[in-house]
Write a protein that holds these residues in place. Structure first.
Motif, PDB file in Angstrom:
ATOM      1  N   THR A  48       8.815  -7.205 -12.477  1.00  0.00           N
ATOM      2  CA  THR A  48       9.744  -6.134 -12.254  1.00  0.00           C
ATOM      3  C   THR A  48       9.887  -5.928 -10.940  1.00  0.00           C
ATOM      4  OG1 THR A  48       7.849  -4.759 -12.349  1.00  0.00           O
ATOM      5  CG2 THR A  48       8.871  -5.389 -14.480  1.00  0.00           C
ATOM      6  N   ASP A  49      10.676  -4.822 -10.544  1.00  0.00           N
ATOM      7  CA  ASP A  49      10.923  -4.247  -9.131  1.00  0.00           C
ATOM      8  C   ASP A  49       9.766  -3.918  -8.565  1.00  0.00           C
ATOM      9  OD1 ASP A  49      13.660  -4.815  -8.769  1.00  0.00           O
ATOM     10  OD2 ASP A  49      14.385  -3.125  -9.805  1.00  0.00           O
ATOM     11  N   LEU A  50       8.804  -3.594  -9.147  1.00  0.00           N
ATOM     12  CA  LEU A  50       7.554  -3.374  -8.342  1.00  0.00           C
ATOM     13  C   LEU A  50       6.920  -4.621  -7.371  1.00  0.00           C
ATOM     14  CD1 LEU A  50       4.706  -1.705  -8.118  1.00  0.00           C
ATOM     15  CD2 LEU A  50       3.679  -3.022  -9.778  1.00  0.00           C
ATOM     16  N   ALA A  51       7.454  -5.846  -7.583  1.00  0.00           N
ATOM     17  CA  ALA A  51       7.248  -6.853  -6.646  1.00  0.00           C
ATOM     18  C   ALA A  51       8.209  -6.960  -5.502  1.00  0.00           C
ATOM     19  CB  ALA A  51       7.288  -8.224  -7.439  1.00  0.00           C
ATOM     20  N   ALA A  52       9.166  -6.050  -5.536  1.00  0.00           N
ATOM     21  CA  ALA A  52      10.060  -6.155  -4.485  1.00  0.00           C
ATOM     22  C   ALA A  52       9.680  -5.400  -3.240  1.00  0.00           C
ATOM     23  CB  ALA A  52      11.326  -5.278  -4.975  1.00  0.00           C
ATOM     24  N   ARG A  53       8.467  -4.909  -3.403  1.00  0.00           N
ATOM     25  CA  ARG A  53       8.148  -4.134  -2.093  1.00  0.00           C
ATOM     26  C   ARG A  53       6.639  -4.164  -1.982  1.00  0.00           C
ATOM     27  NH1 ARG A  53      11.324   1.278  -0.775  1.00  0.00           N
ATOM     28  NH2 ARG A  53      12.948   1.124  -2.469  1.00  0.00           N
ATOM     29  N   GLY A  54       6.257  -4.452  -0.728  1.00  0.00           N
ATOM     30  CA  GLY A  54       4.906  -4.471  -0.108  1.00  0.00           C
ATOM     31  C   GLY A  54       4.107  -5.669  -0.513  1.00  0.00           C
ATOM     32  N   LEU A  55       4.614  -6.682  -1.203  1.00  0.00           N
ATOM     33  CA  LEU A  55       3.994  -7.914  -1.207  1.00  0.00           C
ATOM     34  C   LEU A  55       4.064  -8.893  -0.047  1.00  0.00           C
ATOM     35  CD1 LEU A  55       4.473  -9.076  -4.921  1.00  0.00           C
ATOM     36  CD2 LEU A  55       2.751  -7.915  -3.899  1.00  0.00           C
ATOM     37  N   ASN A  58     -19.285   7.646   5.795  1.00  0.00           N
ATOM     38  CA  ASN A  58     -18.929   7.498   6.866  1.00  0.00           C
ATOM     39  C   ASN A  58     -17.136   7.817   7.123  1.00  0.00           C
ATOM     40  OD1 ASN A  58     -18.529   6.611   9.381  1.00  0.00           O
ATOM     41  ND2 ASN A  58     -18.734   4.550   9.348  1.00  0.00           N
ATOM     42  N   THR A  59     -17.056   8.975   7.614  1.00  0.00           N
ATOM     43  CA  THR A  59     -15.851   9.713   7.773  1.00  0.00           C
ATOM     44  C   THR A  59     -14.708   8.575   8.351  1.00  0.00           C
ATOM     45  OG1 THR A  59     -16.631  11.910   7.775  1.00  0.00           O
ATOM     46  CG2 THR A  59     -14.108  11.490   8.487  1.00  0.00           C
ATOM     47  N   PRO A  60     -13.636   8.203   7.670  1.00  0.00           N
ATOM     48  CA  PRO A  60     -12.756   7.412   8.244  1.00  0.00           C
ATOM     49  C   PRO A  60     -11.752   8.199   9.187  1.00  0.00           C
ATOM     50  CG  PRO A  60     -11.907   7.976   5.906  1.00  0.00           C
ATOM     51  CD  PRO A  60     -13.213   8.733   6.292  1.00  0.00           C
ATOM     52  N   ASP A  61     -11.316   7.209   9.993  1.00  0.00           N
ATOM     53  CA  ASP A  61     -10.614   7.610  11.045  1.00  0.00           C
ATOM     54  C   ASP A  61      -8.808   7.583  10.459  1.00  0.00           C
ATOM     55  OD1 ASP A  61     -11.924   7.936  13.382  1.00  0.00           O
ATOM     56  OD2 ASP A  61     -12.312   5.747  12.975  1.00  0.00           O
ATOM     57  N   ILE A  62      -8.739   6.597   9.638  1.00  0.00           N
ATOM     58  CA  ILE A  62      -7.231   6.375   9.146  1.00  0.00           C
ATOM     59  C   ILE A  62      -7.515   6.287   7.493  1.00  0.00           C
ATOM     60  CG2 ILE A  62      -5.224   5.326   9.155  1.00  0.00           C
ATOM     61  CD1 ILE A  62      -6.045   4.103  11.772  1.00  0.00           C
ATOM     62  N   ILE A  63      -6.524   7.122   6.738  1.00  0.00           N
ATOM     63  CA  ILE A  63      -6.722   6.683   5.419  1.00  0.00           C
ATOM     64  C   ILE A  63      -5.165   6.239   4.882  1.00  0.00           C
ATOM     65  CG2 ILE A  63      -6.362   7.854   2.918  1.00  0.00           C
ATOM     66  CD1 ILE A  63      -8.740   9.719   4.007  1.00  0.00           C
ATOM     67  N   VAL A  64      -5.070   5.118   4.230  1.00  0.00           N
ATOM     68  CA  VAL A  64      -3.827   4.761   3.620  1.00  0.00           C
ATOM     69  C   VAL A  64      -4.077   4.701   2.122  1.00  0.00           C
ATOM     70  CG1 VAL A  64      -2.515   2.583   3.447  1.00  0.00           C
ATOM     71  CG2 VAL A  64      -3.898   2.803   5.507  1.00  0.00           C
ATOM     72  N   ALA A  65      -3.052   5.458   1.439  1.00  0.00           N
ATOM     73  CA  ALA A  65      -3.121   5.847   0.134  1.00  0.00           C
ATOM     74  C   ALA A  65      -2.001   5.915  -0.571  1.00  0.00           C
ATOM     75  CB  ALA A  65      -3.905   7.239   0.039  1.00  0.00           C
ATOM     76  N   THR A  66      -1.905   5.561  -1.819  1.00  0.00           N
ATOM     77  CA  THR A  66      -1.008   5.987  -2.827  1.00  0.00           C
ATOM     78  C   THR A  66      -0.753   7.440  -2.983  1.00  0.00           C
ATOM     79  OG1 THR A  66      -2.183   5.537  -4.564  1.00  0.00           O
ATOM     80  CG2 THR A  66      -0.969   3.945  -3.961  1.00  0.00           C
ATOM     81  N   ARG A  75      -0.013   0.178  -4.704  1.00  0.00           N
ATOM     82  CA  ARG A  75      -1.400  -0.096  -4.449  1.00  0.00           C
ATOM     83  C   ARG A  75      -1.529  -1.335  -3.641  1.00  0.00           C
ATOM     84  NH1 ARG A  75      -3.844  -0.087 -10.682  1.00  0.00           N
ATOM     85  NH2 ARG A  75      -1.512  -0.538 -10.835  1.00  0.00           N
ATOM     86  N   GLU A  76      -0.259  -2.380  -3.950  1.00  0.00           N
ATOM     87  CA  GLU A  76      -0.343  -3.635  -2.938  1.00  0.00           C
ATOM     88  C   GLU A  76       0.024  -3.285  -1.364  1.00  0.00           C
ATOM     89  OE1 GLU A  76      -0.373  -4.591  -7.189  1.00  0.00           O
ATOM     90  OE2 GLU A  76       0.738  -2.946  -6.169  1.00  0.00           O
ATOM     91  N   LEU A  77       1.004  -2.297  -1.415  1.00  0.00           N
ATOM     92  CA  LEU A  77       1.354  -2.087  -0.118  1.00  0.00           C
ATOM     93  C   LEU A  77       0.630  -1.395   0.667  1.00  0.00           C
ATOM     94  CD1 LEU A  77       3.745  -2.331   1.835  1.00  0.00           C
ATOM     95  CD2 LEU A  77       4.631  -0.047   0.955  1.00  0.00           C
ATOM     96  N   ALA A  78      -0.256  -0.381   0.178  1.00  0.00           N
ATOM     97  CA  ALA A  78      -1.727   0.288   0.735  1.00  0.00           C
ATOM     98  C   ALA A  78      -2.265  -0.577   1.085  1.00  0.00           C
ATOM     99  CB  ALA A  78      -1.896   1.323  -0.299  1.00  0.00           C
ATOM    100  N   LEU A  79      -2.783  -1.512   0.221  1.00  0.00           N
ATOM    101  CA  LEU A  79      -3.611  -2.531   0.771  1.00  0.00           C
ATOM    102  C   LEU A  79      -3.429  -3.424   1.748  1.00  0.00           C
ATOM    103  CD1 LEU A  79      -5.006  -3.774  -2.816  1.00  0.00           C
ATOM    104  CD2 LEU A  79      -6.470  -2.678  -0.937  1.00  0.00           C
ATOM    105  N   GLN A  80      -2.058  -3.757   1.704  1.00  0.00           N
ATOM    106  CA  GLN A  80      -1.476  -4.640   2.968  1.00  0.00           C
ATOM    107  C   GLN A  80      -1.537  -4.002   4.412  1.00  0.00           C
ATOM    108  OE1 GLN A  80       2.359  -6.327   2.247  1.00  0.00           O
ATOM    109  NE2 GLN A  80       2.725  -6.101   4.393  1.00  0.00           N
ATOM    110  N   ILE A  81      -1.037  -2.501   4.291  1.00  0.00           N
ATOM    111  CA  ILE A  81      -1.126  -1.881   5.630  1.00  0.00           C
ATOM    112  C   ILE A  81      -2.654  -1.497   5.835  1.00  0.00           C
ATOM    113  CG2 ILE A  81      -0.551   0.692   6.535  1.00  0.00           C
ATOM    114  CD1 ILE A  81       1.523   0.588   4.268  1.00  0.00           C
TER     115      ILE A  81
END
Length: 444
Positions: A292-299, A111-119, A73-79
């Motif tokens: 945990t390793d969840l913090a190793a990506r996307g923050l 309002n239909t989006p142009d780009i979707i960022v998702a898990t 979720r964190e990486l999706a929000l960042q992107i």
């Protein structure tokens, strides 16, 4: 939006960068449509793949044109945040677990989006409920593809790729490569751009990381960890990595007992609690994070001073991604690996020197910022100006007492100086902003 020069100028203008790095320039120039992009954590991969995507996109309002998949979720929000900033003409939305499914559905249909960022899981939920028109999607980007293609995500990825059939641009990105792509996602004639060993510009040099081995005289490493953290300069931003949620919880509790300002972060926490943990680390309220390793990506935390391996990482990839949390964007950092006699050192772990922190029973007194939590956010039409006005007019603080203010969908935070927090001590009775009643809460 195919004008490469215009896109580069727009990105530089909106981000404040003086120039693009070599990886980003390469993605602005290539016409390849099957790309594997490898680059270190923090090197600007999101900007890089976004440039190629924007060159490929049609005009805004032509339906959902692109899907970007991220493993957390964190990486999706960042992107999504980066895309909203550099491509404001295109509507970008983020879909992820822990967020209101109804709110997401309303956002898609209104309002239909142009780009979707998702898990992956949340995207499949919306596909299963027929909330998305997949026929217009022509671009698929899988960020941290090695993580997305792990066993836990593999079935979801197969189903998504089977559903999105008309892709003409596919980009896979990561800091680590995998030996063989699964048949379902194998890219015919794909080109690999590998920037992991780039050198030259400051932002592209090999990270300036000193790796330090710390000896623990007993198998229980907690006393050594506490001594290590006490020996670091005050307010050092550190992430302590463990392999299990239970260990992260135990470490967090023991650090707090020892008087150390620690937060916690793992996948078993509610989304808001994880967001708050990151905010408190970023703003210096709790400069130590047990994770945990969840913090190793996307923050997106650019100034982590130290990474501490409490547990040995489970793989070379985990070692790489953990260490990638520090020494970002040309900064320097330190990596500490705590080892006891019962640990077997894997080949992928190395060290520049060995160090034993001195033992002390005291913690250096340092006044840290205090974060004020307000349970109102964007959905309540609250702005940063509203919060600043409340603090300066109703609470009587000076503007210099108030630091960074963040407004999320459902809550807001404001960083206060310790003196300001003392001034507001006991200021926890209900108050109102724009007619909305709330009770302030102090986090430290």
């Amino acid at each position: 939006m195919s004008d490469s020069s215009a896109i580069k100028k727009q990105i530089l203008s909106l981000t404040g960068f003086t120039k693009l790095n070599r990886m980003q320039m390469k993605m602005s120039e290539t016409d390849e449509r099957r790309i594997v992009l490898l680059a270190p954590t923090g090197s600007g991969k999101t900007i890089a793949f976004s440039i190629r995507l924007l060159r490929f996109m049609r005009r805004p309002g032509a339906g959902i044109q692109a899907v970007v998949l991220a493993p957390s979720r964190e990486l999706a929000l960042q992107i999504a945040g980066v895309l909203k900033k550099i491509a404001p003409a295109y509507r970008t939305i983020a879909l992820f677990g822990g967020h209101s499914f109804r709110d997401e559905t309303n956002s898609i249909t209104a309002n239909t989006p142009d780009i979707i960022v998702a898990t992956p899981g949340r995207l499949l939920d919306h596909i299963g409920r027929r909330n998305l028109d997949l026929t217009t999607i022509s671009a698929l980007i899988i960020d941290e593809y090695d993580k997305c293609l792990e066993l836990g995500f593999m079935e979801e990825m197969k189903r998504i790729i089977h559903k999105i059939k008309n892709t003409r641009l596919t980009i896979l990105t990561s800091a680590t490569a995998i030996d063989r792509l699964p048949d379902e996602i194998a890219l015919s004639n794909a080109v690999t751009f590998d920037f992991r060993e780039e050198s030259g510009d400051k932002a592209e040099q090999k990270p300036d990381i000193e790796i330090i081995e710390v000896d623990s005289p007993i198998p229980d490493k907690l006393p050594t960890l506490i001594d290590l953290l006490k020996a670091l300069p005050p307010a050092t931003r550190s992430i302590v990595f463990t392999n299990h949620r239970e260990s992260a919880e135990r470490i967090h509790q023991e650090l707090r007992k020892a008087g150390l300002p620690a937060g916690i972060y793992h996948g078993g926490m509610e989304q808001q609690d994880r967001q708050l943990a990151v905010m408190l680390l970023r703003n210096g309220t709790t400069p130590i994070l047990s994770a945990t390793d969840l913090a190793a990506r996307g923050l997106d935390i650019p100034d982590i001073d130290a990474v501490i391996h409490y547990h040995i990482p489970v793989s070379p990839e985990a070692w790489t991604h953990r260490n990638g949390r520090t020494a970002r964007a040309g900064a320097s950092g330190k990596v500490y690996t705590i080892l006891s006699d019962k640990d077997d050192r894997p080949e992928f772990m190395d060290a520049d020197r060995i160090w034993s922190p001195p033992h002390t029973d005291t913690v250096m007194a340092t006044e840290l910022p205090v974060t004020l939590l307000i349970n109102l956010g964007k959905r309540d039409k609250i702005s940063k100006g509203d919060i600043l006005g409340f603090l300066t007019k109703q609470a009587g603080l000076n503007g210099t007492d108030v630091g960074r203010i963040d407004v999320d969908d459902r809550f807001s935070t404001a960083v206060l100086t310790p003196q300001a927090a003392r001034t507001l001590d006991g200021f926890n009775q209900p108050h109102k902003i724009k007619g909305h009643r709330f009770r302030p809460e102090f986090l430290s």
